[in-house]
Motif scaffolding. Sequence first.
Motif, PDB file in Angstrom:
ATOM      1  N   UNK A 164      53.715  54.510  26.965  1.00  0.00           N
ATOM      2  CA  UNK A 164      52.278  54.229  27.053  1.00  0.00           C
ATOM      3  C   UNK A 164      51.964  53.463  28.336  1.00  0.00           C
ATOM      4  N   UNK A 168      49.788  54.855  31.581  1.00  0.00           N
ATOM      5  CA  UNK A 168      48.569  54.145  31.989  1.00  0.00           C
ATOM      6  C   UNK A 168      48.658  53.695  33.445  1.00  0.00           C
ATOM      7  N   UNK A 169      49.831  53.186  33.833  1.00  0.00           N
ATOM      8  CA  UNK A 169      49.975  52.589  35.163  1.00  0.00           C
ATOM      9  C   UNK A 169      50.209  53.617  36.257  1.00  0.00           C
ATOM     10  N   UNK A 219      49.457  42.342  37.984  1.00  0.00           N
ATOM     11  CA  UNK A 219      48.202  42.054  37.270  1.00  0.00           C
ATOM     12  C   UNK A 219      47.878  43.193  36.301  1.00  0.00           C
ATOM     13  N   UNK A 220      48.049  44.423  36.789  1.00  0.00           N
ATOM     14  CA  UNK A 220      47.741  45.587  35.954  1.00  0.00           C
ATOM     15  C   UNK A 220      48.709  45.690  34.780  1.00  0.00           C
ATOM     16  N   UNK A 234      47.723  43.255  32.179  1.00  0.00           N
ATOM     17  CA  UNK A 234      46.560  43.717  31.419  1.00  0.00           C
ATOM     18  C   UNK A 234      46.966  44.755  30.368  1.00  0.00           C
ATOM     19  N   UNK A 235      47.849  45.674  30.750  1.00  0.00           N
ATOM     20  CA  UNK A 235      48.315  46.693  29.798  1.00  0.00           C
ATOM     21  C   UNK A 235      49.066  46.034  28.638  1.00  0.00           C
ATOM     22  N   UNK A 258      48.701  42.938  27.529  1.00  0.00           N
ATOM     23  CA  UNK A 258      47.740  42.218  26.681  1.00  0.00           C
ATOM     24  C   UNK A 258      46.955  43.193  25.805  1.00  0.00           C
ATOM     25  N   UNK A 259      46.661  44.362  26.357  1.00  0.00           N
ATOM     26  CA  UNK A 259      45.936  45.373  25.580  1.00  0.00           C
ATOM     27  C   UNK A 259      46.785  45.854  24.405  1.00  0.00           C
ATOM     28  N   UNK A 260      48.075  46.080  24.675  1.00  0.00           N
ATOM     29  CA  UNK A 260      48.965  46.534  23.602  1.00  0.00           C
ATOM     30  C   UNK A 260      49.139  45.444  22.544  1.00  0.00           C
ATOM     31  N   UNK A 285      45.570  45.331  20.619  1.00  0.00           N
ATOM     32  CA  UNK A 285      45.044  46.523  19.943  1.00  0.00           C
ATOM     33  C   UNK A 285      46.130  47.475  19.457  1.00  0.00           C
ATOM     34  N   UNK A 287      39.352  42.073  34.437  1.00  0.00           N
ATOM     35  CA  UNK A 287      40.637  41.979  33.733  1.00  0.00           C
ATOM     36  C   UNK A 287      40.619  40.826  32.723  1.00  0.00           C
ATOM     37  N   UNK A 326      39.176  42.668  27.304  1.00  0.00           N
ATOM     38  CA  UNK A 326      39.658  42.785  25.925  1.00  0.00           C
ATOM     39  C   UNK A 326      38.720  42.079  24.953  1.00  0.00           C
ATOM     40  N   UNK A 341      42.648  51.340  33.106  1.00  0.00           N
ATOM     41  CA  UNK A 341      43.940  50.997  32.508  1.00  0.00           C
ATOM     42  C   UNK A 341      43.805  50.709  31.019  1.00  0.00           C
ATOM     43  N   UNK A 398      42.942  53.979  29.121  1.00  0.00           N
ATOM     44  CA  UNK A 398      44.139  54.825  28.955  1.00  0.00           C
ATOM     45  C   UNK A 398      45.071  54.253  27.905  1.00  0.00           C
ATOM     46  N   UNK A 399      45.220  52.933  27.929  1.00  0.00           N
ATOM     47  CA  UNK A 399      46.151  52.293  27.000  1.00  0.00           C
ATOM     48  C   UNK A 399      45.677  52.451  25.560  1.00  0.00           C
ATOM     49  N   UNK A 431      45.987  55.943  24.120  1.00  0.00           N
ATOM     50  CA  UNK A 431      47.347  56.262  23.678  1.00  0.00           C
ATOM     51  C   UNK A 431      47.724  55.499  22.410  1.00  0.00           C
ATOM     52  N   UNK A 432      47.339  54.219  22.346  1.00  0.00           N
ATOM     53  CA  UNK A 432      47.658  53.421  21.157  1.00  0.00           C
ATOM     54  C   UNK A 432      47.037  54.043  19.910  1.00  0.00           C
TER      55      UNK A 432
END
Lengths: 97, 334
Positions: A22, A26-27, A72-73, A76-77, A79-81, A84, B50, B54, B91, B94-95, B98-99
């Motif tokens: 994932x 995304x990256x 940084x990106x 962010x990914x 933290x998103x995982x 959520x 950023x 969220x 980003x 996309x994340x 997929x989740x």
Amino acid sequence: MGEQPLGFELEVPFPSAREARIAWAALSADPEPRGRGISRVEELRLGGGTLGVRWSAAEARILRVSVSSYLDHLGLVLRTMDAFGPPQPGSAQNNSA
Amino acid sequence: MTVVIGFEGSANKLGIGIVRDGVVLSNPRCTYITPPGQGFLPRDTAKHHQERVLEILQKALDEAGIAPHEIDCVAYTKGPGMGAPLVSVALVARTVAQLWSKPLVGVNHCIGHIEMGRLITGAHNPIVLYVSGGNTQVIAYSQRRYRIFGETIDIAVGNCLDRFARVLKISNDPSPGYNIEQMAKRGSFVELPYTVKGMDVSFSGILSYIEEAAQRMLASGECTAEDLCFSLQETVFAMLVEITERAMAHCGVREVLIVGGVGCNLRLQEMMEVMCKERGAKLFATDERFCIDNGAMIAQAGWEMFRSGLTTEIKDSWITQRFRTDDMEVTWRD
């Protein structure tokens, strides 16, 4: 392009191969914004549970900006995982009317 | 029933909206505001997005009363816009796509404005005036494209207004354009260059002229800041009205829709209304909830695209700073 003098390599282990994939997807979708003077390659390693990133750059400044932005990106990914996730199994169908 | 979540962050506004079958269920948004005299730069804007994205995402889900599994599609702004802010928001889209195992749709920012404008106002087939800090276009729909009949040949009208606000050190809160609008109500006219070029417009000369005038005329007390705000609005809005009217005449259209952040401006709406009345046409405009960049407009355009069979593979979901309005095939209209 040809070989650049400066390189940097990063390996990021993930809890699962699914999560690594994932993050990789995304990256890796966005190329470097200013393609000239830098290249970046992402791949999944070690059975898919680790994200490997390799940069080649002509100048240290360009390399530093790119790696810093990527981190940084990546942050962010992650933290998103965290917020959520975890990943849900693929839905067989959408409930579109 | 189709539920779409939309992610928008192409400039200094970050918004996430949820739309279900023509109804906006939620549309939280935040704005990166810089000190007076400063514009927002891509890197700092991306950092802001950023840090907040969220939180805004959670708020969108909570306010809509929607759980991730109820969402059918994730839409995000593919472009145009500032590179780093666009990437930051894409980003997350996309994340979560997929989740949650949901399809992804990359939306053109301008088409987002148009589709939300059409939804909210009910305009059927209008001439669209799209005016913001990053875009100035006169658009008409024809044969599956939103075609650009006229546009700025240099800077957007909103960019001109925002940069003039910087010269005067006007506050950027809630927006420089809004603050210019308030000051203009107390001004009188000063002559400025009028630069319509057929169907196109140019604003860079007006900006240079009024920047120089601001230094000279304010120092000598020849006029006030309010006078310059009034005059800038009268001049650039008259130009926009002219090119819109020209497009209406060419296309035989009797509807005008104003979209984009500058579309909030009541003086622009008033001037356009006068022209429309004289031509026996109808003017449509939205309020600041939807004029200004927001996530729901991306969700709405995403809804139209998804329902017509369009999705974006993750590997093709790169953002692009330049994404022409007429590049997209409009498969959801006849």
